[in-house]
Design an enzyme around this catalytic site. Sequence first.
Site, PDB file in Angstrom:
ATOM      1  N   SER A 260       0.814  -1.202   0.000  1.00 43.77           N
ATOM      2  CA  SER A 260       0.000   0.000   0.000  1.00 43.77           C
ATOM      3  C   SER A 260       0.859   1.268   0.000  1.00 43.77           C
ATOM      4  CB  SER A 260      -0.948  -0.059   1.187  1.00 43.77           C
ATOM      5  OG  SER A 260      -2.065   0.712   0.910  1.00 43.77           O
ATOM      6  N   LYS A 264       4.266   2.112  -2.269  1.00 46.06           N
ATOM      7  CA  LYS A 264       4.661   3.313  -3.021  1.00 46.06           C
ATOM      8  C   LYS A 264       6.105   3.654  -2.621  1.00 46.06           C
ATOM      9  CE  LYS A 264       0.001   5.209  -1.919  1.00 46.06           C
ATOM     10  NZ  LYS A 264      -1.019   4.637  -2.714  1.00 46.06           N
ATOM     11  N   TRP A 351     -10.110   0.279  -5.128  1.00 48.67           N
ATOM     12  CA  TRP A 351      -9.566   1.616  -4.820  1.00 48.67           C
ATOM     13  C   TRP A 351      -8.156   1.770  -5.396  1.00 48.67           C
ATOM     14  CZ3 TRP A 351     -10.997   6.260  -3.489  1.00 48.67           C
ATOM     15  CH2 TRP A 351     -10.199   7.103  -2.718  1.00 48.67           C
ATOM     16  N   HIS A 401      -7.573  -5.758   0.234  1.00 48.77           N
ATOM     17  CA  HIS A 401      -6.351  -4.975   0.399  1.00 48.77           C
ATOM     18  C   HIS A 401      -5.602  -5.490   1.623  1.00 48.77           C
ATOM     19  CE1 HIS A 401      -4.084  -1.256  -0.127  1.00 48.77           C
ATOM     20  NE2 HIS A 401      -4.204  -1.014   1.170  1.00 48.77           N
TER      21      HIS A 401
HETATM   22  C1  GTR Z   1      -5.462   4.465   1.650  1.00 47.82           C
HETATM   23  C2  GTR Z   1      -4.853   5.298   0.563  1.00 47.82           C
HETATM   24  C3  GTR Z   1      -4.133   4.400  -0.381  1.00 47.82           C
HETATM   25  C4  GTR Z   1      -3.256   3.383   0.318  1.00 47.82           C
HETATM   26  C5  GTR Z   1      -3.829   2.897   1.638  1.00 47.82           C
HETATM   27  C6  GTR Z   1      -2.846   2.237   2.606  1.00 47.82           C
HETATM   28  O1  GTR Z   1      -6.256   5.160   2.502  1.00 47.82           O
HETATM   29  O2  GTR Z   1      -5.866   6.000  -0.079  1.00 47.82           O
HETATM   30  O3  GTR Z   1      -3.394   5.168  -1.316  1.00 47.82           O
HETATM   31  O4  GTR Z   1      -1.985   3.857   0.478  1.00 47.82           O
HETATM   32  O5  GTR Z   1      -4.400   3.905   2.366  1.00 47.82           O
HETATM   33  O6  GTR Z   1      -1.695   2.629   2.712  1.00 47.82           O
HETATM   34  O7  GTR Z   1      -3.300   1.320   3.304  1.00 47.82           O
END
Ligand code: GTR
Length: 425
Positions: A260, A264, A351, A401
């Site tokens: 996540s 990045k 997402w 996720h």
């Molecule tokens: C979310 C964000 C994503 C992702 C995620 C995470 O809220 O919008 O870009 O990075 O968090 O890190 O779990």
Amino acid sequence: MRYLAQFLTLFLYLSMSISHAQNYDEGQVPHFEVPDPLLTFKGKKINSANEWKTLRRSELYQYFENNVYGKVPEPLTMDSYAVVERHDNAFNGKAKRRQVVLTFKKNDKVLSFTILIYLPKNSDKAPLFLGYNFYGNHTITQDDAVLISTAWARNNKAFGIENNTLTAASRGKRTNRWAIEKIIDAGFGLATIYYGEVDPDKNDLSDGIHSLMYGKDQERPKKEEWGSIAAWAWGMGRALDYFEKDPEIDASKVIAFGHSRLGKAAIWAGANDQRFAAVISNNSGCGGAALSKRKYGETVAAINHNFPYWFCDNFEQYNDNEEALEADQHQLLALIAPRPLYIASAAEDQWADPKGEFLSAYYTGPVYDLFGKTGIPSQVMPQNNRPVHNTVAYHIRTGKHDVTDYDWEQYLKWASDFVMNTSSK
Ligand code: GTR
């Protein structure tokens, strides 16, 4: 007059919510031209690996540095390190455990972070995965000896985290995301750092590693300077500096891993620092592996709105304006070439735009080709749980996720084939 005012307010409200509405309909994805990784900004065609390295890679790198993640103001090397704890019989005698504190000093300020390292017992010099964790090193394992960070942490009732303070109540709460025994059994080590020790994940850039680099009275980076993702990526590079000094670690085989937002960071770390042997992005989404120009799921405007401190301020010019991006995230991924790169998605993680993550991996192909390496062979997404393993790898698994054992099983198999046995690939 009153009606006009009401009408204008309604109009403003609607146009704002329309521009920030998230799209999950493939039919609504705008048509756009995928920027060619092999065409320089001035229009010169790149024909060889050497031209890529000397002409194109650096201009793309600078583009992402100035417009997306932000520059590190100055190089800063470690002041000292200390192995504060070690044990040779962790995980029922399978693993060696080390806890190492790295310290940085500048402008009368000090920052330290702790790397938790597990290494396979039977290896003299281990390859390893390096990845940040979200809630402290002690959350990734039940191992009682793992030190608890004193850095700021996000409150989380389910994990027993209150007053932004980590305690033993959260020990082992994230074991599900870290298949440590599988990693050790496959002959790899694992190193992890609590990301909040490098830069707390909150809308405040006056703290963390940023604060060491400010001039007098400065409290924010300049508009082309680093946000939090670049700070986390910087920390991964400094951990690699330490690994180069540690005779138990094979620093030429360190795989940058992240989930996540930390995915990045792992991609940006691999782009910054070509000493990383490979990169794994797990569900990194917008500002990670996903193509921004698709505007599917999380968009540039949404991420900058919710997390204004993750990227450099220059990135805001692309809010609702992805058309203006001169490079998209496949070109960021191409900065990893010719090193092995693994992009993974989850089917329920819309997402993060799984298709955008897949296509981004696919579009790195021409760059990997220049090096005689194999990318993703087809533009058609594979089925769920059908990994495609080449130098560039991709899978989409069923589920949410998250990081699961399934993900780790794929990473381990692929890393054994493409990071350890490099001769034939
Ligand atoms: C979310 C964000 C994503 C992702 C995620 C995470 O809220 O919008 O870009 O990075 O968090 O890190 O779990």
